[in-house]
Write a protein that holds these residues in place. Structure first.
Motif, PDB file in Angstrom:
ATOM      1  N   ASP A 289       0.691  -0.951   0.102  1.00 11.02           N
ATOM      2  CA  ASP A 289      -0.161   0.296   0.014  1.00 11.02           C
ATOM      3  C   ASP A 289       0.921   1.323   0.194  1.00 11.02           C
ATOM      4  O   ASP A 289       0.754   2.215  -0.797  1.00 11.02           O
ATOM      5  N   LYS A 296      -1.405  -3.523   1.941  1.00  6.20           N
ATOM      6  CA  LYS A 296      -2.915  -3.142   1.187  1.00  6.20           C
ATOM      7  C   LYS A 296      -3.476  -4.478   2.020  1.00  6.20           C
ATOM      8  O   LYS A 296      -4.785  -3.960   1.681  1.00  6.20           O
ATOM      9  N   ASP A 343     -11.516  -5.471   3.973  1.00  8.81           N
ATOM     10  CA  ASP A 343      -9.942  -6.498   4.159  1.00  8.81           C
ATOM     11  C   ASP A 343     -10.381  -7.861   4.373  1.00  8.81           C
ATOM     12  O   ASP A 343      -9.951  -8.515   3.756  1.00  8.81           O
TER      13      ASP A 343
END
Length: 368
Positions: A289, A296, A343
């Motif tokens: 990320d 990420k 997530d």
């Protein structure tokens, strides 16, 4: 040696605090170089007597080796079972053979100024406490750190002034780089290294805790002259406690947040991200990320490692059940509630597409 161990040169980190086996070789002008992949770490000192190697071992936690740099005979790895463990098997490593990452204030000779304090570093450590005694190349906006700082004299003036050490992309003028394989000490490699050291230590702790608990359980049964189909409550509790600690590291609980984008200099980030594996949508736990957090998808790629896969069966059963409970709970479960619903779903889907030998309920049950 790096080629033989499949360790990328782009992973090079340069540390100039005198905090390792060949401390007399280390200074801000001659830092120790560290290279690593998912399983192995290699340390090199200029004009050093040996190369230093540590490996994540499925049974031993961390195993330490040296290679004589001056031998004219066949190269041999020599197992080290005493000197390295003086520092690498202590309360700082959860009482098992493991890795240490420290941030210290260092003088012009590389001596740590211990009276000024120090920090143990992993992915939960705020950036402004990281990398004292390390060279750091990369950009990070207005976020500050302690990298590239050499304290003049034997006292530190506070507040710490390290403007010259921020957003450094070129180490020329700070040391002679001719003796190193790379001119970088990459910011992204440092952050991956710190996360990885923590998870390796937690895997080792889970391994030792389960084996010790199971051995104790078996000895109790033998002494009592009984055979049970169920573990003692105390045995189960010890396994569950170590599994929980491992899961917190794997799922980045309390990860220090980034407030500005970060970028490395060596190409490590690109090389690391390509290693995969990827699911059917092209997603990977190695995707970075680098804007708000390291990865990420906040689940450690070390879940694919041999040292994880070879944890005792009882430990893996508890770990996978608890991870499923955490990820498949629509409301989120503390302390894992930093994971968004997106997530959690993505991690489940990526693991379903990339991780072999998942428990059947992982692949058969619907995602909430």
């Amino acid at each position: 040696l790096l080629d033989a161990l499949n360790v990328p040169i782009e992973s090079q980190l340069l540390v100039y605090s005198k905090t390792s086996l060949q401390r007399h070789r280390i200074s801000p002008r001659t830092p120790r170089a560290i290279y690593f992949n998912d399983d192995v770490y290699v340390g090199f000192c200029q004009k050093g007597d040996v190369l230093e190697i540590s490996a994540a071992d499925p049974r031993l936690g961390t195993a330490f080796y040296t290679v004589d740099q001056h031998s004219e005979n066949r190269v041999q790895l020599v197992r080290q079972t005493d000197n390295c463990l003086l520092c690498h098997s202590s309360s700082r490593t959860d009482g098992v053979p493991g890795h240490l990452v420290r941030s210290l204030f260092v003088d012009g000779d590389g001596q740590p100024l211990l009276a000024e304090g120090s920090y143990s570093v992993d992915h939960t450590t705020p950036l402004d406490q990281r990398w004292g005694g390390w060279y750091v190349t990369g950009t990070h906006g207005e976020q500050a750190h302690l990298g590239n700082l050499v304290v003049r004299g034997n006292r530190l003036n506070r507040p710490v002034q390290n403007a010259d050490g921020q957003n450094v992309t070129d180490l020329k003028g700070r040391l002679n780089l001719d003796g190193y394989l790379s001119p970088h000490s990459d910011l992204i490699a440092l952050m991956v290294f710190e996360h990885q050291a923590l998870v390796h230590n937690r895997i080792a702790k889970a391994n030792y805790a389960a084996r010790q608990a199971l051995h104790y359980d078996a000895e109790i049964q033998r002494a009592m002259g009984e055979k049970r189909d169920k573990l003692l409550d105390s045995t189960q509790h010890r396994i569950e406690s170590a599994a929980e600690d491992l899961l917190k590291a794997v799922l980045f609980v309390d990860e220090a947040k980034l407030t500005s984008p970060i970028r490395g200099t060596s190409g490590y980030a690109e090389k690391f991200a390509r290693l995969g594996p990827s699911d059917g949508q092209g997603r990977s736990l190695r995707e970075l990320d680098l804007k708000h957090r390291i990865f990420k998808y906040p689940c450690s790629y070390l879940i694919y490692s041999r040292s994880f896969d070879e944890l005792p069966r009882e430990m893996l059963q508890v770990f996978w059940r608890r991870m499923w409970e955490v990820l498949n709970n629509p409301a989120g479960i503390a302390p894992y509630d930093q994971l968004s619903a997106a997530d959690r779903r993505a991690i489940i889907e990526i693991l379903r597409g990339t991780k072999r030998d998942l428990p059947s309920y992982w692949t058969e049950a619907p995602v909430q």
